[in-house]
Design a protein around this motif. Structure first.
Motif, short mmCIF file in Angstrom:
data_model
loop_
_atom_site.label_atom_id
_atom_site.label_comp_id
_atom_site.label_asym_id
_atom_site.label_seq_id
_atom_site.Cartn_x
_atom_site.Cartn_y
_atom_site.Cartn_z
N LYS A 77 1.17 6.81 7.97
CA LYS A 77 -0.01 6.99 8.80
C LYS A 77 -1.30 6.41 8.20
N VAL A 78 -1.41 6.49 6.88
CA VAL A 78 -2.68 6.11 6.26
C VAL A 78 -2.70 4.63 5.91
N LYS A 79 -3.75 3.95 6.31
CA LYS A 79 -3.92 2.55 5.91
C LYS A 79 -4.64 2.55 4.57
N VAL A 80 -3.99 2.04 3.57
CA VAL A 80 -4.59 2.07 2.24
C VAL A 80 -4.80 0.63 1.77
N PRO A 81 -6.02 0.29 1.39
CA PRO A 81 -6.24 -1.07 0.88
C PRO A 81 -5.44 -1.28 -0.41
N SER A 82 -4.96 -2.48 -0.56
CA SER A 82 -4.14 -2.80 -1.72
C SER A 82 -5.06 -3.29 -2.84
N ILE A 83 -5.14 -2.50 -3.89
CA ILE A 83 -6.09 -2.84 -4.97
C ILE A 83 -5.33 -3.14 -6.24
N MET A 132 -3.07 7.56 -1.03
CA MET A 132 -3.86 6.48 -1.65
C MET A 132 -3.48 6.33 -3.12
N LEU A 133 -3.37 7.45 -3.82
CA LEU A 133 -2.99 7.37 -5.23
C LEU A 133 -1.58 6.80 -5.38
N ASP A 134 -0.70 7.19 -4.48
CA ASP A 134 0.68 6.68 -4.48
C ASP A 134 0.65 5.15 -4.44
N LYS A 135 -0.09 4.63 -3.48
CA LYS A 135 -0.18 3.19 -3.31
C LYS A 135 -0.79 2.52 -4.55
N LEU A 136 -1.84 3.14 -5.08
CA LEU A 136 -2.51 2.57 -6.26
C LEU A 136 -1.55 2.53 -7.46
N MET A 137 -0.78 3.60 -7.63
CA MET A 137 0.19 3.64 -8.73
C MET A 137 1.25 2.56 -8.56
#
Lengths: 685, 685
Positions: free
Chosen positions: A460-466, A649-654
């Protein structure tokens, strides 16, 4: 998926290190194969021509025909050479029984690394080293050195064990409990083929209806989760983890050399998979037996008893395990009251009272099976009771109603011995104590529930790829910038180096504000007066900077700059302090967590974790947990949702940045109308 | 203490309702007595002269000599008449087997009340009604109707059970497990002599070394606690409570008619006593067997194993139960390394590795017994191992070192069967799985610790003795006045009826303040706009009063007055919300509790209770609990102590005023420098 068909259906097995000396492992293996295997057995021994009546060869290379498995039981330092010969002979599988590898420390680790390096490019796959071997009951062969006098029953549970000694004890105990196995696999150090490969194969195996695993540690958590998640759709997996506490993990590593790791991550993984987690051997047994056939699709349990006390205790267990007593509908109650005496209790737990005859059991059960719910039937020996006849009645109703789980509990000793034996011989699970039956219902119900779920990565969440380019840990404003871009609200703040920049900084942040030091030389800001709060105007800020400068000089800290942050008290005084963070587990990868912060953090362990990639299901579990409920009590719904999104968001960042080891957002101030991280840290490896 | 010597050492027992019909209870009782009792058996039956070869009498009054016990098994409606004859005959004890009393509802309750009324002034004491009877093994007699074919072993555990059916099942199972009893007492409805009386007698009984109790409910909690607290100084008490959950309590009352009550209060009582609490029959068995002889005085456990996996799992259990692995000192390690092979692990858990011979067990154990710590010795059957010889070695060391607890765990099935039987026959406890041994160590260690403590009523706090004269519940200012006198800090507040009194009220309370309605017609203030916060000056207060008046009119509330309280935000914004309260349990009397309040109250169950009168020990337990730790983190030491004192104050208030049902101080704002109750209620019965 590795094709293991020739491993589990071999035509010819070589035993390298086969021995004429009956005290040697290499003798027991040959004997076990002779007693079980209908294919070719090829003893390999350079010093003899015949072993146990079989022609022996100097090397596998001297044997002409095809060989499927080489069982290797020779000194550790000779294993690699032998393995190379096996590859040359195009043997697809080797089982290395020999010990003396990573479990003994450095020297052994080097030896195992050599084998690993060879296997990387070799066409042979290996089980072991440091294992007991494997047993298949269909088609039958026993390629282990377990005592050849030990009986093994054929059945539908596969057992994988990282401890050889426990495996022999379990197999021995299983016979007494009439538990049969489809396959028994001693996985040893799992240097090549591992638990995940076995799970994949067992998942496809029609003779296997349940998989039981004793695990001390894993090296590739992701592979394990993937294989187990696939398998669980088809059959239950029962897991006993050794080395749950820290001190035990030490014992594990001195014992098998495996990476025991943090049990928290294992627990998360097991729960994500939907495995049945047991914590002692006793429970492992009960599930090995019952998970083969029994399926529980309801958490509403019917209790039928001839002893009030038995019903009371069982009902206690039902509630303590989070199950429910099934409601008996009015019509059934009416019918029950017709067939039961006046003193009987027709509410669940149904008490047929002490003089219940086999016929009364029969009538009552025939009525209650119609409810289709799992049913615990208690028998307590009393003056008039007839244990064996009652057992027969229960068994008949069980066979006539295959869809309804019936779990008999026969309390007592000598007077119910025959009834217990009757169930054992008929292969119908029965229990000595009510808590055992309740545990089985709980475990198998959870399994059914989990196995039927479809796990989706939470999208569901759009998370920018950093992508973080920094080579060092990020604190303060530097970390804040990352979280700002990610979409996590942080306290408004700004960094500056010169006092001349104060005015510009103040314009951005406002008052009241907090002044913090920023320096690589400072590990704990509070220790060097590096945090000054409650600053109400520019004058106070300048004074605070002067004070801080003095303190830095006193502490000989030279390279530093300033940061000011808004004081969150301006958003109100009603907030909950949370901590949100991520940690990279060496076995399972990123775990994302949310918990209660502030003074509660250490005393009330309320942190809820999820393993990356976080699924819909895990988000639901977090929401339903205590910390989830606190979120929903403390914040409005959009804020609650937003806070949960922080985890994604943290999941994606990790995942995007494998060099991140830990992330700390602590505290996160949760107001009714906003969630703001007050401090932020990113630790790299 | 009731003198029960003639009950447990009878010379003559009459059986009222003795029968010639072998299917009758009255026949089984006579038969059991004939098979066990060396004194006079006097069958009472108006319709025959002889039963089972014994002369029968029409009434006890027709028998000339002294009778010690009358066992009564006749229809319920005839029991009272028979009891009166017994008293006339000066029989000191009757055991009423007959059912049909309070357990069947109203009619039975009336019947039981009649007996109770008679007993009040009678010189006969009664066990039952609705029980199985009693068994003594020294001197031997069996005055029950348990199946006469059932064997009962003499031993050192006394068993008291409120469920007859469970009692027969347990006694039956005990034979299989070689567990012997000193006395077996089926207490039934306990209308006269109850569990407490039995505990008192068993406490003095030299043949009894441990007391096991299956309990569903109690009527006199205080008497039970006093008897059990005395007994526990001499021998362990093991308690299994049936009816722990609410739904099970219902099952209890439909089954024995006893008051199952709130399990929380039972738990508190059991823990106050220092009893070993078990929650299933399986554990009850293990403790019935082991608590007779085994005493554990250390929580540091030594694990010795021949299988790494077994050591790992045991060490997991040790940690999960809050026990510790004993440190092995350097000297012992050095000596171990001399006698153990290189691959062995000389750290605890000590792994002697798979080929450990009986001699290696012997040398290792002889070395380790010197540590004097409880020791779990694991045996896992492997190729070379010798189960029975190893068992003999362990048994020898056990007998040579009676002070050192040695708990053997023999894993496996057929291969260790003989070794397990050997231990059983020798009367040395052994275990099938490590968790059982760990549970025993944990339970008996806790017992030793508790039994050695001296419990003092907490005396440090001087609490004024306040007698409440109000006939109705007290809220707001009326309750505040009580707590002010008691010494509990409450928010500064004042009540008034007329707007003209505002100025005087404001002078006392100051700003900011909170306005609250006070009215018997209002149950929930917030629902009728009965609380207005954040009032900063007199104008705002007058406006608030006008608003409140409007709301009261709208809600048709006529009889009300106002209360204003200081706003605690003036003391700072860092506080923890607690709730402190008291509740009067119908069985055990006042329970005083302290927990986390505010939004956490429901989600985080962190309330710690103590039963009145609160002892030093209970205060220490509260301080060591999670809520206790939060207290010490959130407040300065004197405030922390003062907050704890509040519990003592409530205890005293509850005891002085038996008409108080509940007290609520919710919230109590805990600042670093003060603890102030923000709302206060006293509910009367």
């Amino acid at each position: 998926m590795v094709d293991l068909s020739r491993l589990f259906n071999p035509q010819a097995i070589a035993v390298i290190g086969a021995s004429r000396n009956p005290n040697k492992v290499g003798s027991a293996i040959v004997k076990n194969l002779r007693l079980s295997f209908r294919g070719q057995i090829i003893p390999i021994n350079p010093f003899t021509n015949e072993i146990q009546g079989l022609k022996a060869y100097k090397s596998v290379l001297n044997y002409k025909d095809k060989i499927d498995i080489a069982v290797i039981s020779i000194p550790a330092n000779k294993v690699l050479k032998s393995l190379k010969e096996c590859e040359k002979k195009r043997i697809p599988f080797a089982i290395i029984i020999s010990a003396g590898f990573k479990e003994i420390g450095k020297e052994g680790q080097e030896r195992e690394d050599e084998i690993k390096a060879f296997l990387k490019h070799a066409k042979i796959r290996v089980i072991g080293p440091n294992c007991l071997g494997i047993i298949n009951t269909s088609p039958l062969f026993n390629a282990t050195f377990i005592d050849p006098n030990a009986k093994i029953l054929a059945g539908k549970t596969a057992l994988i064990s990282q401890s050889g000694a426990l495996l022999s004890a379990i197999v021995d105990d299983a016979v007494t409990n009439n538990i049969g196995f489809s396959k028994v696999i001693s996985i040893g150090n799992a240097t090549d083929l591992d638990e995940a490969d076995m799970i994949d194969a067992l998942s496809e195996d029609e003779n296997t209806k349940a998989i039981a695993i004793y695990l001390e540690g894993l090296t590739n958590g992701k592979k394990f989760i993937e294989a187990a998640s696939r398998a669980i759709k088809k059959k239950p997996i029962i897991l006993l983890k050794g080395g749950r506490s820290e001190a035990s993990s030490e014992a594990v590593s001195s014992h098998t050399g495996s990476l025991a790791g943090n049990y928290k991550a294992y627990e998360l993984a097991f729960s994500k998979i939907g495995a049945i987690i047991v914590d002692n051997i006793d429970d492992l047994f009960n599930f090995m037996r019952d998970a083969q056939d029994l399926r529980i699709n309801s958490d509403e349990v019917v209790i039928v008893t001839n002893a009030g006390g038995g019903g009371v205790i069982t009902s206690d267990h039902i509630h303590e395990k989070g199950l429910k007593l099934a409601e008996i509908d009015e019509k059934t109650k009416e019918e029950l009251s017709k067939i039961l005496p006046l003193e009987a209790n027709i509410k669940n737990p149904i008490d047929m009272v002490g003089d219940a005859s086999p016929d009364r059991y029969k009538d009552t059960l025939n009525l209650l099976v119609k409810l289709g719910k799992p049913m615990i039937v208690i028998f307590s020996p009393q003056e008039m009771s007839m244990p064996i006849e009652t057992a027969e009645v229960i068994y008949d109703i069980h066979t006539q109603n295959p869809g309804v789980p019936i779990l008999p509990v026969f309390l007592g000793g000598a007077r119910v011995e025959k009834a217990r034996k009757f169930f054992l011989e008929k292969g119908m699970p029965s229990y000595d104590y009510p808590n055992e039956a309740v545990d089985i219902i709980k475990g198998l119900y959870n399994y059914s529930k989990k196995a039927s779920l479809t796990f989706n990565t939470y999208k569901k969440v759009k998370v920018p790829s950093i992508k973080i380019s920094s080579g060092e840990n990020l604190f303060g404003i530097k970390a804040k910038q990352i979280f700002d871009r990610l979409g996590i609200f942080t306290t408004n703040g700004v960094g500056f180096k010169q006092e001349s920049e104060i005015r510009k900084a103040v314009e951005k942040v406002g008052f009241p504000c907090v002044l913090k030091i920023s320096s690589k030389e400072v590990a704990h800001k509070n220790k060097v007066e590096g945090v000054i709060t409650g600053i109400k105007n520019e004058n106070e800020l300048r004074e605070a900077i002067t004070r801080m400068n003095t303190s830095m000089k006193a502490n000989e800290i030279k390279d530093f700059s300033y940061e000011i942050y808004e004081d969150v008290s301006k958003y109100g005084r009603d907030y909950v302090e949370l901590l949100i963070g991520a940690h990279r587990d060496p076995v399972f990868g990123p775990m994302i967590g949310i918990g209660l912060g502030g003074i509660y953090a250490d005393e009330i362990e309320l942190t809820q974790f999820a393993l990356s990639p976080i699924s819909d299901q895990e988000i639901e579990e977090i929401k339903a947990s205590k910390i989830g409920k606190i979120l929903s009590l403390a914040a409005k719904e959009p804020v609650e949702e937003k806070t949960i999104d922080y985890l994604i968001m943290l999941d994606k960042l990790m995942n995007k940045n494998p060099e991140i080891k830990d992330i700390d957002l602590n505290p996160v101030f949760l107001f009714r109308d906003r969630a703001i991280a007050g401090d932020f840290k990113i630790f790299l490896r």
